[in-house]
Design an enzyme around this catalytic site. Structure first.
Site, PDB file in Angstrom:
ATOM      1  N   GLU A 114       0.843  -1.209   0.000  1.00  0.00           N
ATOM      2  CA  GLU A 114       0.000   0.000   0.000  1.00  0.00           C
ATOM      3  C   GLU A 114       0.873   1.251   0.000  1.00  0.00           C
ATOM      4  O   GLU A 114       1.968   1.254   0.548  1.00  0.00           O
ATOM      5  CB  GLU A 114      -0.885   0.019   1.257  1.00  0.00           C
ATOM      6  CG  GLU A 114      -2.307  -0.445   1.020  1.00  0.00           C
ATOM      7  CD  GLU A 114      -3.163   0.562   0.246  1.00  0.00           C
ATOM      8  OE1 GLU A 114      -2.624   1.407  -0.477  1.00  0.00           O
ATOM      9  OE2 GLU A 114      -4.400   0.495   0.383  1.00  0.00           O
ATOM     10  N   ASP A 115       0.340   2.307  -0.584  1.00  0.00           N
ATOM     11  CA  ASP A 115       1.032   3.601  -0.511  1.00  0.00           C
ATOM     12  C   ASP A 115       0.798   4.252   0.842  1.00  0.00           C
ATOM     13  O   ASP A 115       1.706   4.731   1.493  1.00  0.00           O
ATOM     14  CB  ASP A 115       0.575   4.528  -1.656  1.00  0.00           C
ATOM     15  CG  ASP A 115      -0.948   4.630  -1.769  1.00  0.00           C
ATOM     16  OD1 ASP A 115      -1.672   3.916  -1.046  1.00  0.00           O
ATOM     17  OD2 ASP A 115      -1.424   5.432  -2.602  1.00  0.00           O
ATOM     18  N   ASP A 118      -4.854   5.046   5.911  1.00  0.00           N
ATOM     19  CA  ASP A 118      -5.454   6.200   6.597  1.00  0.00           C
ATOM     20  C   ASP A 118      -6.472   5.694   7.619  1.00  0.00           C
ATOM     21  O   ASP A 118      -6.150   5.485   8.785  1.00  0.00           O
ATOM     22  CB  ASP A 118      -6.086   7.106   5.538  1.00  0.00           C
ATOM     23  CG  ASP A 118      -6.709   8.357   6.125  1.00  0.00           C
ATOM     24  OD1 ASP A 118      -6.622   8.550   7.346  1.00  0.00           O
ATOM     25  OD2 ASP A 118      -7.290   9.156   5.361  1.00  0.00           O
ATOM     26  N   ASP A 174      -1.806  10.910  -5.243  1.00  0.00           N
ATOM     27  CA  ASP A 174      -2.392  11.988  -6.037  1.00  0.00           C
ATOM     28  C   ASP A 174      -3.419  12.792  -5.269  1.00  0.00           C
ATOM     29  O   ASP A 174      -3.925  12.377  -4.229  1.00  0.00           O
ATOM     30  CB  ASP A 174      -3.095  11.396  -7.264  1.00  0.00           C
ATOM     31  CG  ASP A 174      -4.403  10.710  -6.872  1.00  0.00           C
ATOM     32  OD1 ASP A 174      -4.382   9.840  -5.995  1.00  0.00           O
ATOM     33  OD2 ASP A 174      -5.462  11.081  -7.427  1.00  0.00           O
ATOM     34  N   ARG A 180       1.306  12.793  -8.969  1.00  0.00           N
ATOM     35  CA  ARG A 180       1.853  11.451  -8.749  1.00  0.00           C
ATOM     36  C   ARG A 180       3.334  11.361  -9.082  1.00  0.00           C
ATOM     37  O   ARG A 180       4.070  10.588  -8.494  1.00  0.00           O
ATOM     38  CB  ARG A 180       1.117  10.417  -9.613  1.00  0.00           C
ATOM     39  CG  ARG A 180      -0.299  10.124  -9.172  1.00  0.00           C
ATOM     40  CD  ARG A 180      -0.794   8.844  -9.861  1.00  0.00           C
ATOM     41  NE  ARG A 180      -2.230   8.716  -9.856  1.00  0.00           N
ATOM     42  CZ  ARG A 180      -2.952   8.223  -8.855  1.00  0.00           C
ATOM     43  NH1 ARG A 180      -2.353   7.816  -7.761  1.00  0.00           N
ATOM     44  NH2 ARG A 180      -4.262   8.130  -8.942  1.00  0.00           N
TER      45      ARG A 180
HETATM   46  P1  IMP Z   1      -8.097   4.111   4.011  1.00  0.00           P
HETATM   47  O1  IMP Z   1      -9.015   3.056   3.467  1.00  0.00           O
HETATM   48  O2  IMP Z   1      -8.820   5.205   4.725  1.00  0.00           O
HETATM   49  O3  IMP Z   1      -6.956   3.552   4.835  1.00  0.00           O
HETATM   50  O4  IMP Z   1      -7.507   4.885   2.786  1.00  0.00           O
HETATM   51  C1  IMP Z   1      -6.670   4.332   1.945  1.00  0.00           C
HETATM   52  C2  IMP Z   1      -6.638   5.022   0.594  1.00  0.00           C
HETATM   53  O5  IMP Z   1      -7.091   6.394   0.605  1.00  0.00           O
HETATM   54  C3  IMP Z   1      -5.207   5.065   0.163  1.00  0.00           C
HETATM   55  O6  IMP Z   1      -4.847   3.862  -0.457  1.00  0.00           O
HETATM   56  C4  IMP Z   1      -5.189   6.258  -0.751  1.00  0.00           C
HETATM   57  O7  IMP Z   1      -5.583   5.863  -2.037  1.00  0.00           O
HETATM   58  C5  IMP Z   1      -6.219   7.198  -0.174  1.00  0.00           C
HETATM   59  N1  IMP Z   1      -5.576   8.198   0.704  1.00  0.00           N
HETATM   60  C6  IMP Z   1      -5.684   8.317   2.038  1.00  0.00           C
HETATM   61  N2  IMP Z   1      -4.972   9.345   2.500  1.00  0.00           N
HETATM   62  C7  IMP Z   1      -4.392   9.919   1.417  1.00  0.00           C
HETATM   63  C8  IMP Z   1      -3.512  11.056   1.242  1.00  0.00           C
HETATM   64  O8  IMP Z   1      -3.109  11.760   2.196  1.00  0.00           O
HETATM   65  N3  IMP Z   1      -3.104  11.310  -0.026  1.00  0.00           N
HETATM   66  C9  IMP Z   1      -3.508  10.584  -1.091  1.00  0.00           C
HETATM   67  N4  IMP Z   1      -4.321   9.524  -0.979  1.00  0.00           N
HETATM   68  C10 IMP Z   1      -4.771   9.196   0.266  1.00  0.00           C
HETATM   69 MG    MG Z   2      -4.127   3.460  -2.258  1.00  0.00          MG
END
Ligand code: IMP
Ligand code: MG
Length: 195
Positions: A114-115, A118, A174, A180
């Site tokens: 994963e990048d 959150d 992004d 990106r």
């Molecule tokens: P989660 O499901 O809330 O953990 O979010 C995961 C996805 O939300 C990541 O894989 C990103 O694609 C996107 N995301 C969450 N925070 C950021 C950010 O600060 N910048 C860019 N993309 C984000």
């Molecule tokens: Mg992602």
């Protein structure tokens, strides 16, 4: 190396994107040093194995490309794409599978790349998806980790950097498909582009 990003590295940079002001959070050099460490740790853990790296599109495409070149073992790569819809209370969002993996992961060692994590909703979904196919093992790697993710009910195996709860771009991440290609990680400070 500390997982926390060093405050002193925060410098304002001129954005190549008109009207946007970005502030550097993690430099290119720091990213490369940390990716190298992660590659070495993964190499040690999977010494006699051939893991399948499942990179989560689109954000992790640059990270996974750098990471596999820091790993000294044979590995395979596949991709998965998800989309998540967040409600106001972020925990009640839903995740939808847009593109599934095309490899067979039964009895294989899977490493999800994963990048950023959150809310943790996406990795929770991914854990269920992977475990449903009976892999030998599943590990999670994320380059970035935000504080909300600490509410996750399982541990991530490898975390590049703990970052504050700010929206970040660059190194694959992004904002509406922009930024990106930037080599470092930036917070989006403000825009006067009017768009
Ligand atoms: P989660 O499901 O809330 O953990 O979010 C995961 C996805 O939300 C990541 O894989 C990103 O694609 C996107 N995301 C969450 N925070 C950021 C950010 O600060 N910048 C860019 N993309 C984000
Ligand atoms: Mg992602």
């Amino acid at each position: 190396m500390s997982l926390d990003y060093p405050e002193k590295m925060t410098v304002e940079v001129e954005s190549p994107y008109n009207g946007w002001i970005l502030e550097q959070m993690i430099s290119e050099e720091e990213i490369h040093a940390r990716v190298k460490e992660l590659g070495q740790e993964i190499t040690r853990r999977y010494q006699d194995k051939t893991p399948i790296l499942i990179a989560v599109l689109n954000g992790s495409f640059i990270f996974v490309a750098d990471l596999i070149r820091e790993m000294d073992i044979e590995c395979e790569v596949d991709f998965i794409k998800l989309s998540s819809y967040m409600n106001e209370t972020r925990s009640s969002g839903t995740v939808r599978l847009v593109k599934d993996i095309s490899c067979n992961i039964t009895d294989r060692d899977v490493i999800v790349i994963e990048d950023i994590v959150d809310s943790g909703l996406t990795v929770r979904f991914l854990k269920n998806r992977m475990e449903g196919s009976g892999p030998a093992s599943v590990a999670f790697v994320t380059l970035l980790h935000k504080p909300d993710a600490s509410k996750l009910d399982f541990e991530l195996d490898y975390v590049g950097f703990q970052i504050p709860n700010k929206f970040v771009v660059g190194y694959g991440l992004d904002l509406d498909q922009k930024f990106r290609k930037l080599p470092a990680i930036y917070t989006v400070k403000e825009t006067d582009s009017g768009s």
